[in-house]
Design a protein around this motif. Structure first.
Motif, short mmCIF file in Angstrom:
data_model
loop_
_atom_site.label_atom_id
_atom_site.label_comp_id
_atom_site.label_asym_id
_atom_site.label_seq_id
_atom_site.Cartn_x
_atom_site.Cartn_y
_atom_site.Cartn_z
N LEU B 64 -6.95 -0.24 3.77
CA LEU B 64 -8.18 -1.09 4.02
C LEU B 64 -7.66 -2.28 3.32
N VAL B 65 -6.45 -2.27 2.29
CA VAL B 65 -6.22 -4.05 1.93
C VAL B 65 -5.19 -4.24 1.99
N GLY B 66 -4.84 -3.36 2.41
CA GLY B 66 -3.07 -3.11 2.49
C GLY B 66 -2.69 -3.22 0.34
N PHE B 102 -14.88 -7.92 -7.90
CA PHE B 102 -14.14 -8.08 -7.40
C PHE B 102 -14.13 -8.77 -7.09
N PRO B 104 -11.83 -11.33 -5.20
CA PRO B 104 -11.00 -11.37 -3.99
C PRO B 104 -11.13 -10.11 -2.79
N GLU B 107 -14.23 -10.02 0.57
CA GLU B 107 -13.81 -10.60 2.54
C GLU B 107 -14.09 -8.81 2.58
N VAL B 108 -13.90 -7.96 1.66
CA VAL B 108 -14.02 -6.63 2.44
C VAL B 108 -15.22 -5.42 1.84
N PRO B 109 -16.33 -5.99 2.45
CA PRO B 109 -17.61 -5.75 1.84
C PRO B 109 -18.19 -4.48 1.64
N TYR B 110 -17.22 -3.41 2.54
CA TYR B 110 -17.46 -2.61 3.21
C TYR B 110 -16.43 -1.36 1.42
N LEU B 184 -18.89 -3.34 12.52
CA LEU B 184 -19.83 -2.83 11.41
C LEU B 184 -21.41 -3.28 11.35
#
Lengths: 308, 257, 92
Positions: B64-66, B102, B104, B107-110, B184
């Motif tokens: 999801l975040v790389g 965290f 940073p 922006e990936v709230p899930y 979402l």
């Protein structure tokens, strides 16, 4: 061939009933292959800490494995080389696993991995002196008393050494074995890696190793890195086929020790099962020729006896 | 020669975890070399080993975040929170909490909820074995007396409720199915059960997780229904039971006499 | 038993009976809901999580340094609050 004298004494009960054959480190990714083909490996070895959950596929696989093959349990978390007391709760977990599966051998490392209740997940080095010797001996005694059996202690891979060491690694291991009656697991790759990194002769190390205490050998592939001046720095990464230099050293160790249970370890970049099996088969060939040499020796001795 | 003193493992560990600290005293490399490069091998083993462990435990979060972001985030977690036991499969029990605070990762709230689901999946995998109630056994229950009955759920049962569709997100990444758009705009309540050797991850109808938690607290079915419909008036008991039956989540139902 | 309790007991009995029938039908149809296991596509091992290692690593990655990373998800079909596609922050 000249038979080397073995001045070290050990009790008559072996710590290991592993066959003098080649085995493989078990990875669950290989389970289907192993189940399908019932491969001709002599034994499997598992890491104790991965089988400390209550149930599920890990135990289902391990029970199946235990039914068909001799099993060796290798601990990575007892932190025998630590200055702190052993983690009793963890020792209890080890005991219940060993009691449940009754493995042919249980081994651990001359290293530490826990400090202040935190697990570092690496086998960290210790100085070899009378203070650390007392800790290690007390820990090995406690483990053996708890498990009710001798354990095998493994020589580490080293990247540096301590100014406060008064013993050589071999003298240190020998002293531990003498005082606790534990046995030794000779990791030939670790010897090779340490020798390269710390500039000593791997052959001398093997020639001096107290072989009469050795009840298992480990082999693995290392990774190559570089020192700050560009010299070779070896990392015990268990990520590759066993290299030529290690096979040669293994043969040298077998010449002194005779055939003994030999494990191929491959923990990183895990290969397809056939590649791991091929490594075990290769080790098996060394064991076979050593067995043949032993028979020849016995034969020629019998001949001499007959003549004499 | 000086008498040997106790080797300060605490200082060794502090230096292992903080690359800004100097290499501990008393270490040697091979002749002519400084020990810094060698000490770095241990620093690296500890850090990479634990970051790899988190990457294995949270594979969907990693996607999801790389990889780069995940590993950098995991390094921060590792430095703050080392494992408390050598059982690495247990590592990361508070990773979801860490992720939720965290900055940073905002922006990936899930992300935190998916981490919680992934941790539950791991716990379920290693949970105690037990034989769940069969459909026949469920069918044979005295239905009219169940309002006062309590239930024992399978030891591998976990629920994770989220305001994001975490089950859909998780499935998509576990099955490489990237076809349809995923909105979402709705939440999902995950049910994780491993009744035999395979893990079931399904979405419960809304209110289902409150229902399961009430049963886990030992409340009777009647109270559990009240708990669920108190929170979500549209709670559908039939759909919820159907999902629990299919997942084989019931171990026993105790009807009082 | 109060009227309310009686209604609740009745509702629960009805829900159990209905759920049994629905679950049996779904089981018979081998619905995907029944068993979306992580064994699908050979990923069962993922659930096992990390194992221990007695090896070192040659992959170097321990330096801290300033935070300089942005999330770069590989899944681009999630519609994020900032619009679909990449999870990278949208430049102002």
């Amino acid at each position: 061939m000249e038979t080397r004298s073995t001045p070290e004494r050990r009790s008559e009960y072996p710590a290991s009933s592993l066959p003098a054959r080649a085995g493989a480190g078990f990875k669950s990714a290989h389970f289907a292959d192993i189940e399908a083909a019932a491969p001709g490996v002599g034994f499997f070895e598992i890491h104790a800490e991965n089988y400390m959950g209550a149930g599920g596929p890990p135990h289902a696989q391990l029970m199946r494995l235990r039914r068909d093959f001799p099993l060796s349990i290798h601990g990575v978390g007892l932190s025998i080389g630590g200055a702190e007391p052993l983690d009793r709760e963890h020792l209890r977990r080890v005991k219940s696993l060993v009691d449940r599966y009754a493995p042919a051998a249980f081994s651990e490392h001359l290293a530490w991995s826990t400090q202040g209740g935190r697990f570092l997940n690496d086998l960290l080095p210790l100085p070899y002196n009378s203070t650390t010797l007392a800790h290690v001996v007390a820990h090995v005694d406690e483990i053996q008393e708890t498990l009710g059996r001798p354990i095998l202690l493994e020589n580490p891979a080293a990247y540096l050494r301590f100014q406060s060491s008064d013993y050589s690694e071999i003298d240190f291991l020998l002293e531990i074995a003498r005082r606790t009656d534990c046995r030794l697991l000779l990791d030939v790759t670790n010897a090779y890696v340490s020798a390269t990194n710390l500039d000593f002769s791997a052959e001398d190390y093997i020639d001096a190793f107290p072989m009469s205490y050795v009840e298992e050998i480990h082999l693995a592939g290392y990774a190559e890195d570089a020192d700050e001046i560009g010299d070779l720095l070896l990392i015990d990464a268990h990520c590759a086929p066993v290299q030529q230099g290690v096979w040669r050293l293994y043969d040298r160790a077998l010449t002194r020790r005779g055939p003994v249970a030999t494990l191929i370890e491959w923990d990183n970049d895990i290969p397809p099962w056939p590649l791991l099996l091929e490594q075990a088969t290769h080790a098996e060939q060394f064991l076979k020729s050593r067995r043949r040499a032993a028979v020849d020796d016995a034969g020629s001795e019998a001949l001499h006896d007959g003549v004499g | 020669m000086t008498a040997s003193v106790d080797f300060d493992q605490g200082a060794f560990v502090r230096a292992l975890l903080d690359p800004e600290l100097p290499t501990p005293n008393g270490l040697e490399a091979r002749r002519g070399l400084q020990p810094e490069r060698r000490f770095a091998v241990y620093r690296n083993n500890v850090c990479v080993g634990l970051v790899d462990a988190l990457a294995e435990r949270f594979p969907v979060c990693r996607q999801l975040v790389g990889d780069e972001f995940f590993r950098a985030m995991a390094r921060c977690y590792v430095r703050d929170l080392l494992p408390r036991t050598p059982m690495l499969f247990d590592y990361g029990n508070d990773f979801a909490d860490f992720v939720s605070s965290f900055e940073p990762a905002r922006e990936v709230p899930y992300l935190a909820d998916v981490a919680q689901l992934e941790y539950a999946v791991g716990q379920s995998y290693h949970a105690e074995n037990a034989a769940p109630l069969s459909m026949d056994a469920l069918r044979a229950l005295p239905f009219d007396r169940l309002a006062g009955a309590t239930a024992e759920l399978h030891p591998s049962t976990h629920v994770v409720a989220s305001q994001y569709p975490i089950v859909s997100i998780w499935r998509r990444h576990m099955s490489d199915d990237d076809a349809a758009q995923l909105e979402l705009d709705h939440g999902e309540e995950a049910l994780v059960v491993r009744p035999h050797l395979t893990i079931n991850v399904t979405a419960l109808p809304v209110g289902g997780s409150a229902f399961v938690r009430a049963l886990e607290r030992g409340e009777a079915f009647g109270q559990a229904v009240d708990a669920a419909s108190g929170l979500t008036p549209e709670f559908d008991l039939t759909a919820c039971l159907q999902a629990l039956f299919l997942a084989e989540a019931f171990l026993a139902v105790n009807v009082s006499h | 038993m109060s009227d309310k309790k009686l209604r609740a007991a009745f509702a629960i009995a009805g829900a159990f009976a209905a759920a049994c029938s629905l679950a049996e039908t779904a089981q018979a149809a081998k619905s995907e809901e029944k068993c979306f296991g992580v064994s699908l596509k050979g990923k069962n091992d993922c659930a096992a999580g990390p194992g221990t290692s007695c090896a070192g690593t040659s992959k170097t990655d321990y330096q801290g340094g300033a935070w300089k990373y942005v999330p770069k998800g590989t899944c681009t079909s999630i519609v994020t609050p900032k619009g679909k596609g990449s999870l990278e922050p949208i430049a102002d």
